[in-house]
Motif scaffolding. Sequence first.
Motif, PDB file in Angstrom:
ATOM      1  N   VAL A 161      42.875  59.047  38.590  1.00 41.29           N
ATOM      2  CA  VAL A 161      43.234  60.482  38.008  1.00 41.29           C
ATOM      3  C   VAL A 161      44.333  60.687  38.270  1.00 41.29           C
ATOM      4  O   VAL A 161      45.277  59.749  39.146  1.00 41.29           O
ATOM      5  CB  VAL A 161      42.741  61.326  38.548  1.00 41.29           C
ATOM      6  N   TRP A 163      48.852  62.463  39.360  1.00 46.76           N
ATOM      7  CA  TRP A 163      48.915  63.651  40.186  1.00 46.76           C
ATOM      8  C   TRP A 163      49.257  65.105  39.450  1.00 46.76           C
ATOM      9  O   TRP A 163      50.145  66.047  40.416  1.00 46.76           O
ATOM     10  CB  TRP A 163      50.078  63.033  41.247  1.00 46.76           C
ATOM     11  N   LYS A 187      40.465  57.353  43.581  1.00 41.64           N
ATOM     12  CA  LYS A 187      41.589  57.054  43.004  1.00 41.64           C
ATOM     13  C   LYS A 187      42.072  58.286  43.604  1.00 41.64           C
ATOM     14  O   LYS A 187      42.462  58.245  42.026  1.00 41.64           O
ATOM     15  CB  LYS A 187      41.793  55.678  43.013  1.00 41.64           C
ATOM     16  N   GLU A 190      49.465  58.248  43.627  1.00 39.64           N
ATOM     17  CA  GLU A 190      49.769  57.889  45.222  1.00 39.64           C
ATOM     18  C   GLU A 190      50.038  58.917  45.667  1.00 39.64           C
ATOM     19  O   GLU A 190      49.855  59.164  46.597  1.00 39.64           O
ATOM     20  CB  GLU A 190      51.254  55.932  44.912  1.00 39.64           C
ATOM     21  N   GLY A 220      48.823  51.852  42.625  1.00 39.70           N
ATOM     22  CA  GLY A 220      47.904  51.493  41.521  1.00 39.70           C
ATOM     23  C   GLY A 220      47.677  50.244  41.274  1.00 39.70           C
ATOM     24  O   GLY A 220      46.618  50.167  40.640  1.00 39.70           O
ATOM     25  N   THR A 239      41.975  59.494  33.973  1.00 37.75           N
ATOM     26  CA  THR A 239      43.262  59.963  33.015  1.00 37.75           C
ATOM     27  C   THR A 239      44.700  59.843  33.874  1.00 37.75           C
ATOM     28  O   THR A 239      44.377  59.292  35.039  1.00 37.75           O
ATOM     29  CB  THR A 239      43.218  61.522  33.820  1.00 37.75           C
ATOM     30  N   GLY A 240      45.520  59.412  32.682  1.00 33.82           N
ATOM     31  CA  GLY A 240      46.519  59.214  33.171  1.00 33.82           C
ATOM     32  C   GLY A 240      48.068  58.529  32.008  1.00 33.82           C
ATOM     33  O   GLY A 240      47.016  58.905  30.997  1.00 33.82           O
ATOM     34  N   SER A 241      48.449  57.728  32.410  1.00 35.43           N
ATOM     35  CA  SER A 241      49.709  57.785  31.234  1.00 35.43           C
ATOM     36  C   SER A 241      48.496  56.468  29.540  1.00 35.43           C
ATOM     37  O   SER A 241      47.672  56.112  30.423  1.00 35.43           O
ATOM     38  CB  SER A 241      50.455  56.746  31.176  1.00 35.43           C
ATOM     39  N   THR A 244      48.959  52.909  31.111  1.00 32.27           N
ATOM     40  CA  THR A 244      48.290  52.599  32.340  1.00 32.27           C
ATOM     41  C   THR A 244      46.468  52.320  31.986  1.00 32.27           C
ATOM     42  O   THR A 244      46.055  51.667  32.133  1.00 32.27           O
ATOM     43  CB  THR A 244      48.043  53.711  33.554  1.00 32.27           C
ATOM     44  N   TYR A 251      41.616  45.156  32.129  1.00 30.66           N
ATOM     45  CA  TYR A 251      40.650  44.642  33.525  1.00 30.66           C
ATOM     46  C   TYR A 251      40.013  44.191  33.057  1.00 30.66           C
ATOM     47  O   TYR A 251      38.408  44.191  33.653  1.00 30.66           O
ATOM     48  CB  TYR A 251      40.872  45.712  34.816  1.00 30.66           C
ATOM     49  N   THR A 264      44.476  60.630  28.388  1.00 27.33           N
ATOM     50  CA  THR A 264      46.233  60.072  28.617  1.00 27.33           C
ATOM     51  C   THR A 264      46.778  60.836  28.179  1.00 27.33           C
ATOM     52  O   THR A 264      46.273  62.429  28.558  1.00 27.33           O
ATOM     53  CB  THR A 264      45.943  58.497  27.959  1.00 27.33           C
ATOM     54  N   GLY A 265      48.141  60.703  27.668  1.00 28.13           N
ATOM     55  CA  GLY A 265      49.458  61.485  27.420  1.00 28.13           C
ATOM     56  C   GLY A 265      49.124  61.912  25.815  1.00 28.13           C
ATOM     57  O   GLY A 265      47.912  62.692  25.289  1.00 28.13           O
ATOM     58  N   CYS A 297      49.772  67.607  30.298  1.00 30.12           N
ATOM     59  CA  CYS A 297      49.228  65.933  28.846  1.00 30.12           C
ATOM     60  C   CYS A 297      49.445  66.678  28.071  1.00 30.12           C
ATOM     61  O   CYS A 297      49.426  66.055  26.416  1.00 30.12           O
ATOM     62  CB  CYS A 297      47.939  65.733  29.272  1.00 30.12           C
ATOM     63  N   GLU A 397      56.343  61.407  25.191  1.00 31.25           N
ATOM     64  CA  GLU A 397      56.323  62.328  26.484  1.00 31.25           C
ATOM     65  C   GLU A 397      56.748  62.171  27.733  1.00 31.25           C
ATOM     66  O   GLU A 397      56.996  61.154  28.151  1.00 31.25           O
ATOM     67  CB  GLU A 397      54.972  61.273  26.697  1.00 31.25           C
TER      68      GLU A 397
HETATM   69  P1  NAD Z   1      49.718  56.862  35.812  1.00 32.04           P
HETATM   70  O1  NAD Z   1      49.381  55.971  34.467  1.00 32.04           O
HETATM   71  O2  NAD Z   1      50.702  56.580  36.045  1.00 32.04           O
HETATM   72  O3  NAD Z   1      49.194  57.205  36.832  1.00 32.04           O
HETATM   73  C1  NAD Z   1      47.681  57.684  36.948  1.00 32.04           C
HETATM   74  C2  NAD Z   1      46.608  56.371  38.247  1.00 32.04           C
HETATM   75  O4  NAD Z   1      46.724  55.553  37.264  1.00 32.04           O
HETATM   76  C3  NAD Z   1      46.886  56.734  39.939  1.00 32.04           C
HETATM   77  O5  NAD Z   1      46.440  57.289  39.966  1.00 32.04           O
HETATM   78  C4  NAD Z   1      47.845  55.658  39.546  1.00 32.04           C
HETATM   79  O6  NAD Z   1      48.484  55.710  40.667  1.00 32.04           O
HETATM   80  C5  NAD Z   1      47.056  54.610  38.467  1.00 32.04           C
HETATM   81  N1  NAD Z   1      47.713  53.354  38.092  1.00 32.04           N
HETATM   82  C6  NAD Z   1      49.368  53.416  38.055  1.00 32.04           C
HETATM   83  N2  NAD Z   1      49.648  52.082  38.174  1.00 32.04           N
HETATM   84  C7  NAD Z   1      48.078  51.174  37.628  1.00 32.04           C
HETATM   85  C8  NAD Z   1      47.855  50.508  37.580  1.00 32.04           C
HETATM   86  N3  NAD Z   1      48.340  49.078  36.656  1.00 32.04           N
HETATM   87  N4  NAD Z   1      46.567  49.451  37.871  1.00 32.04           N
HETATM   88  C9  NAD Z   1      46.003  50.241  38.164  1.00 32.04           C
HETATM   89  N5  NAD Z   1      45.923  51.949  37.956  1.00 32.04           N
HETATM   90  C10 NAD Z   1      47.201  52.056  38.039  1.00 32.04           C
HETATM   91  O7  NAD Z   1      49.868  58.282  35.225  1.00 32.04           O
HETATM   92  P2  NAD Z   1      50.615  59.449  36.224  1.00 32.04           P
HETATM   93  O8  NAD Z   1      51.972  59.564  36.069  1.00 32.04           O
HETATM   94  O9  NAD Z   1      50.336  59.870  37.305  1.00 32.04           O
HETATM   95  O10 NAD Z   1      50.338  60.937  34.997  1.00 32.04           O
HETATM   96  C11 NAD Z   1      51.049  61.205  33.936  1.00 32.04           C
HETATM   97  C12 NAD Z   1      50.191  60.416  32.839  1.00 32.04           C
HETATM   98  O11 NAD Z   1      48.948  61.434  33.166  1.00 32.04           O
HETATM   99  C13 NAD Z   1      50.694  61.628  31.586  1.00 32.04           C
HETATM  100  O12 NAD Z   1      50.566  60.627  30.578  1.00 32.04           O
HETATM  101  C14 NAD Z   1      49.584  62.495  31.565  1.00 32.04           C
HETATM  102  O13 NAD Z   1      49.913  63.092  29.750  1.00 32.04           O
HETATM  103  C15 NAD Z   1      48.308  62.041  31.267  1.00 32.04           C
HETATM  104  N6  NAD Z   1      47.604  63.125  31.586  1.00 32.04           N
HETATM  105  C16 NAD Z   1      46.418  63.122  30.857  1.00 32.04           C
HETATM  106  C17 NAD Z   1      46.205  64.261  31.047  1.00 32.04           C
HETATM  107  C18 NAD Z   1      44.057  64.506  29.989  1.00 32.04           C
HETATM  108  O14 NAD Z   1      43.368  64.770  30.013  1.00 32.04           O
HETATM  109  N7  NAD Z   1      44.215  63.981  28.867  1.00 32.04           N
HETATM  110  C19 NAD Z   1      46.053  64.982  31.780  1.00 32.04           C
HETATM  111  C20 NAD Z   1      46.427  64.602  32.776  1.00 32.04           C
HETATM  112  C21 NAD Z   1      47.519  63.601  32.810  1.00 32.04           C
END
Ligand code: NAD
Length: 493
Positions: A161, A163, A187, A190, A220, A239-241, A244, A251, A264-265, A297, A397
């Motif tokens: 997830v 931050w 996880k 960070e 990450g 959930t994240g970018s 990623t 993987y 994602t975004g 997001c 974004e």
């Molecule tokens: P991020 O992708 O950088 O990180 C998300 C998670 O992935 C973190 O736990 C991070 O440690 C891990 N990670 C990062 N790089 C990695 C790698 N190489 N291998 C494995 N794990 C890795 O995203 P962020 O900066 O923490 O959050 C912002 C993003 O999350 C924005 O793009 C936002 O739109 C998205 N988001 C989406 C939703 C949704 O529901 N669609 C909700 C909230 C946030």
Amino acid sequence: MKVKKDWLDQLSQIELPKSYFVAGQYAESKHTYPITNPATAEFMVNMSACDEQEVNQAVEFARTVFKSGVWSNLAPRERKQKLKKLAELIRENAEELALLETLNVGKPIQDSLNVDIPGAASCFEWYAESIDKIYDEIAPTSNDQLAMIRREPMGVVAAIVPWNFPLDLASWKLAPALATGNCVVLKPAEQSPFTALKLAQLAKQAGIPDGVLQVLTGLGHITGQALGRHPDIDCLVFTGSTETAKKFLVYSAESNMKPVWPETGGKSANIIFADADLDQALDKAIFGAFYNQGEVCSANSRILLEHSISQQFIEKFIEKAKNIKIGHPLDPNTQMGCLIDRQHADNVRHAIEQAKVQGAKDYVIPLNLDEDLDPTTYIAPTVLTGVTPEFRIFHQEVFGPVVSITTFETQEEAIELANNSIYGLAASIWTKDIQKAIILSKQLLVGTVSINTVDALDVSTPFGGYKQSGYGRDLSLHAIDKFTQLKTTWIQL
Ligand code: NAD
């Protein structure tokens, strides 16, 4: 109501977490990384950074616990009781959890206390209440056959997830995953592991067996990647970018083909027609763009305005943006805190500069920060006008308090602009003509359309995107699909 000093006093009385949580207890990793308070730049802790070996140990333990059946074989009603207890404990510990959340991410304490933490409790409660009301199926076979279709838990689930809403987004994954009988390795990002670590302790206190929920802190590309590549993880929710998420798909392909569910975004459009209730649209447009410092997001970061109302709307919008109180995240009067860290804030500043170079006109609200705050992580609400699809900012974004404004003349143009994005998470439509709104809502390539509001969301409705916003759905009973697999058992009578 607690004032800033009360929160600082409470902070002096608690020990900040720095160990990860494995096999029912806290453990120190061989490696650490520093966590600082983004609002003040003060060092807080050296946090455990799990390496591959520590990840393997946690997954192995999760597998043993899953197979033992201490959780997966419980009657749904028994899992329900424990998850309801967890919801209750979250509420009892709301102040500490809110404090931990705000310290990690710099969001206003009132938002942590009134939105994030109660939201997490409600999410656990909702899935707890749901799980003993879901029935399996009997297929319509011929009379001499009986075919049962049952849902079984996936097994060991990894949840990764971000931050921006650390506890809430973790709960969106954990509640349905745990309710359906899985063991989960979580996880957190960070930057924001504090509330997840506290949650692990509360889960234990609620009677959830050791190993059912483990929290691995770390970077990450090390901890996250080790989970993504692990051959004994059955399902990975993320959930994240978008960037990623694509790594997690690789993987998976290069390991055991585990299903990966990305959320994602986004670059959500807020379409405002001249026949809308403009006062309401204004208030909600401010919320849609700037809530949580714009680190949402589904933030409505592109406002699409019908040309005839654009000048009047922009003037009022800037006036309202000026009233947002920016300040110390622990001050209960603060409505907007700081961004997650300096690097992210620099990226946001760079995006604004680039938009200006491309010709956008910018309105930045002046920042008057107290001396105890770090100005490098604070960005004032920024309104960019004159933006067209040729601008980078129209597509990028930014994930900060930055909104771009584009005008349109016709309904067709509005829809074309809204859909002109690699993302498709959410969109809003403002008009008093509900028929027009419904017809247009069908043409928007997004997971959620809000009509005469922004960013509508509830635990009972699915949340997720089209296109590169991912294809998983969090929340609602649909989320259960990710955490269960269907088994057919066919009996010849
Ligand atoms: P991020 O992708 O950088 O990180 C998300 C998670 O992935 C973190 O736990 C991070 O440690 C891990 N990670 C990062 N790089 C990695 C790698 N190489 N291998 C494995 N794990 C890795 O995203 P962020 O900066 O923490 O959050 C912002 C993003 O999350 C924005 O793009 C936002 O739109 C998205 N988001 C989406 C939703 C949704 O529901 N669609 C909700 C909230 C946030």
